[in-house]
Design a protein around this motif. Structure first.
Motif, PDB file in Angstrom:
ATOM      1  N   ALA A 157       0.846  -1.189   0.000  1.00 64.36           N
ATOM      2  CA  ALA A 157       0.000   0.000   0.000  1.00 64.36           C
ATOM      3  C   ALA A 157       0.884   1.243   0.000  1.00 64.36           C
ATOM      4  O   ALA A 157       2.019   1.222   0.492  1.00 64.36           O
ATOM      5  N   SER A 158       0.368   2.320  -0.534  1.00 66.36           N
ATOM      6  CA  SER A 158       1.142   3.564  -0.595  1.00 66.36           C
ATOM      7  C   SER A 158       1.274   4.172   0.799  1.00 66.36           C
ATOM      8  O   SER A 158       0.663   3.709   1.763  1.00 66.36           O
ATOM      9  N   SER A 159       2.045   5.224   0.896  1.00 71.38           N
ATOM     10  CA  SER A 159       2.283   5.865   2.193  1.00 71.38           C
ATOM     11  C   SER A 159       1.128   6.758   2.628  1.00 71.38           C
ATOM     12  O   SER A 159       1.093   7.219   3.768  1.00 71.38           O
TER      13      SER A 159
ATOM     14  N   ALA B  28      -2.120   1.925   5.213  1.00 66.96           N
ATOM     15  CA  ALA B  28      -1.027   2.630   4.551  1.00 66.96           C
ATOM     16  C   ALA B  28       0.314   2.025   4.953  1.00 66.96           C
ATOM     17  O   ALA B  28       0.537   1.680   6.120  1.00 66.96           O
ATOM     18  N   LEU B  29       1.178   1.847   3.960  1.00 70.57           N
ATOM     19  CA  LEU B  29       2.538   1.314   4.132  1.00 70.57           C
ATOM     20  C   LEU B  29       2.580  -0.178   4.456  1.00 70.57           C
ATOM     21  O   LEU B  29       3.659  -0.736   4.634  1.00 70.57           O
ATOM     22  N   ALA B  30       1.439  -0.822   4.540  1.00 72.03           N
ATOM     23  CA  ALA B  30       1.432  -2.268   4.826  1.00 72.03           C
ATOM     24  C   ALA B  30       1.864  -3.051   3.588  1.00 72.03           C
ATOM     25  O   ALA B  30       1.713  -2.592   2.452  1.00 72.03           O
ATOM     26  N   GLU B  31       2.412  -4.234   3.834  1.00 74.52           N
ATOM     27  CA  GLU B  31       2.865  -5.095   2.732  1.00 74.52           C
ATOM     28  C   GLU B  31       2.368  -6.511   2.956  1.00 74.52           C
ATOM     29  O   GLU B  31       2.448  -7.060   4.052  1.00 74.52           O
ATOM     30  N   LEU B  32       1.849  -7.097   1.890  1.00 77.53           N
ATOM     31  CA  LEU B  32       1.350  -8.476   1.925  1.00 77.53           C
ATOM     32  C   LEU B  32       2.031  -9.256   0.814  1.00 77.53           C
ATOM     33  O   LEU B  32       2.189  -8.743  -0.299  1.00 77.53           O
ATOM     34  N   ARG B  33       2.430 -10.485   1.112  1.00 76.37           N
ATOM     35  CA  ARG B  33       3.005 -11.310   0.059  1.00 76.37           C
ATOM     36  C   ARG B  33       2.607 -12.765   0.259  1.00 76.37           C
ATOM     37  O   ARG B  33       2.372 -13.217   1.390  1.00 76.37           O
TER      38      ARG B  33
ATOM     39  N   GLY C 123       3.043  -4.680   8.751  1.00 76.60           N
ATOM     40  CA  GLY C 123       2.129  -3.565   8.956  1.00 76.60           C
ATOM     41  C   GLY C 123       0.796  -4.026   9.493  1.00 76.60           C
ATOM     42  O   GLY C 123       0.720  -4.907  10.346  1.00 76.60           O
ATOM     43  N   LYS C 124      -0.278  -3.453   8.954  1.00 72.56           N
ATOM     44  CA  LYS C 124      -1.622  -3.712   9.490  1.00 72.56           C
ATOM     45  C   LYS C 124      -2.577  -4.030   8.354  1.00 72.56           C
ATOM     46  O   LYS C 124      -2.523  -3.418   7.282  1.00 72.56           O
ATOM     47  N   ALA C 125      -3.481  -5.007   8.592  1.00 71.56           N
ATOM     48  CA  ALA C 125      -4.431  -5.384   7.558  1.00 71.56           C
ATOM     49  C   ALA C 125      -5.667  -6.014   8.188  1.00 71.56           C
ATOM     50  O   ALA C 125      -5.586  -6.667   9.237  1.00 71.56           O
ATOM     51  N   PHE C 126      -6.788  -5.828   7.518  1.00 72.99           N
ATOM     52  CA  PHE C 126      -8.057  -6.436   7.924  1.00 72.99           C
ATOM     53  C   PHE C 126      -8.409  -7.517   6.910  1.00 72.99           C
ATOM     54  O   PHE C 126      -8.362  -7.288   5.698  1.00 72.99           O
TER      55      PHE C 126
ATOM     56  N   GLU D 238       2.145  16.530  15.652  1.00 75.50           N
ATOM     57  CA  GLU D 238       3.577  16.728  15.859  1.00 75.50           C
ATOM     58  C   GLU D 238       4.366  16.472  14.576  1.00 75.50           C
ATOM     59  O   GLU D 238       5.165  17.288  14.136  1.00 75.50           O
ATOM     60  N   LYS D 239       4.139  15.319  14.001  1.00 76.93           N
ATOM     61  CA  LYS D 239       4.795  14.986  12.747  1.00 76.93           C
ATOM     62  C   LYS D 239       4.079  13.815  12.110  1.00 76.93           C
ATOM     63  O   LYS D 239       3.391  13.051  12.787  1.00 76.93           O
ATOM     64  N   SER D 240       4.238  13.677  10.800  1.00 82.49           N
ATOM     65  CA  SER D 240       3.595  12.574  10.096  1.00 82.49           C
ATOM     66  C   SER D 240       4.371  11.306  10.314  1.00 82.49           C
ATOM     67  O   SER D 240       5.595  11.327  10.487  1.00 82.49           O
ATOM     68  N   ARG D 241       3.712  10.149  10.282  1.00 81.70           N
ATOM     69  CA  ARG D 241       4.376   8.848  10.421  1.00 81.70           C
ATOM     70  C   ARG D 241       4.870   8.330   9.085  1.00 81.70           C
ATOM     71  O   ARG D 241       5.366   7.237   8.985  1.00 81.70           O
ATOM     72  N   GLN D 242       4.667   9.099   8.040  1.00 82.13           N
ATOM     73  CA  GLN D 242       5.070   8.625   6.721  1.00 82.13           C
ATOM     74  C   GLN D 242       6.562   8.530   6.631  1.00 82.13           C
ATOM     75  O   GLN D 242       7.291   9.293   7.228  1.00 82.13           O
TER      76      GLN D 242
END
Length: 282
Positions: A82-84, A102-107, A124-127, A278-282
């Motif tokens: 997934a994109s950032s 966002a930023l999660a990867e599945l393979r 990362g995170k996924a449902f 404060e700041k982005s997690r990207q």
């Protein structure tokens, strides 16, 4: 003595050539056979050329067979990232649906998935909304542990030193660390921490566990630290409270697909806080 022996051998060679040589018809193989027969010399068995050719073909066939066998056993990885800035919806070959944050990867291995296994690897995170198959359980693997699916829909969140699983429907078995696996049913969640090596089971469902997917946040007399945490997870940001308000503050509110700026404005006015990004997690 040696000179006499060499001289004799040389003379024999000359006589041999003189006896069997015929211009344009000399066959060295026939000559050697006659020479060897007269002196009772055993010649080596000569392997016909066609045997060497057959052997070469057999070796090539065996080599190709081994190559094909190795090639077939090599995994064919499908990697989806997934994109950032936004998540991604993925449909697996068995029609199971995965919503990546966002930023999660599945393979997964396209050669084996749905045949020998239904295993995916997550960063990362996924449902997950999984199609049920009694003969082939669905398995999610992270760097900290595994989730074996016995039901239909659940959330897996992989962190650096922790792993969280929340079940919305059905049942899953959570495996992590060296402790026994735990069975989680609908409405339950499990949190594994690498620090203490145990799985903490919670009986109550987190209403906001899918806020990053649905864009909806629900707070019911929720303590301020939990409010901040849920907003950070939903919007993928890092918040700080410049007012240093008390953690005992509680919020009851519902936000449906609101911009984060509007959400923070309402909370700050309601609780008299000063929450800022404060700041982005990207």
């Amino acid at each position: 003595m040696n000179q006499e022996r060499h001289k004799t051998e040389w003379e024999e060679r000359i006589r041999f050539v003189a006896r069997y040589y015929r211009e344009n018809v000399f066959d060295p193989e026939i000559g050697w056979k006659k020479f060897a027969a007269e002196r009772n010399i055993r010649s080596r068995v000569r392997i016909p050329v066609w045997i060497w050719q057959i052997a070469a073909v057999c070796l090539l066939a065996i080599g190709y067979g081994i190559y094909r066998m190795i090639e077939q056993n090599q995994p064919e990885w499908v990697v989806i990232t997934a994109s950032s800035t936004r998540g991604k919806e993925v449909f697996l070959p068995d029609s199971s649906r995965v919503s990546l944050a966002a930023l999660a990867e599945l393979r997964y291995d396209a050669k084996q998935f749905g045949k020998d296994n239904r295993q995916v690897e997550l960063k990362g995170k996924a449902f997950y909304q999984v199609k049920h198959r009694e003969d082939l359980p669905f398995r999610v693997q992270t760097h900290l542990g595994n989730v074996v699916v016995l039901g239909t829909s659940f959330l897996v969140r992989e962190l650096k030193t922790a792993m969280e699983v929340q079940v919305l429907q059905g049942r899953v078995r959570m495996e992590a660390g060296k402790k026994k696996s735990v069975l989680l049913e609908a409405g339950m969640s499990g949190l594994y921490s690498e620090t203490n090596g145990s799985i903490q089971v919670r009986q109550e469902a987190d209403e906001n566990c899918l806020s990053w997917k649905t864009g909806e946040l629900v707070f019911r007399e929720t303590p301020l630290p939990k409010v901040i945490h849920d907003i950070e997870v939903c919007y993928e940001v890092k918040l700080t409270d410049l007012s240093r308000a008390s953690d005992s503050l509680r919020l009851s509110a519902t936000f449906k697909k609101k911009p984060i700026e509007e959400v923070l404005l309402i909370i700050n006015q309601t609780l008299d806080t000063h929450l800022v990004i404060e700041k982005s997690r990207q």
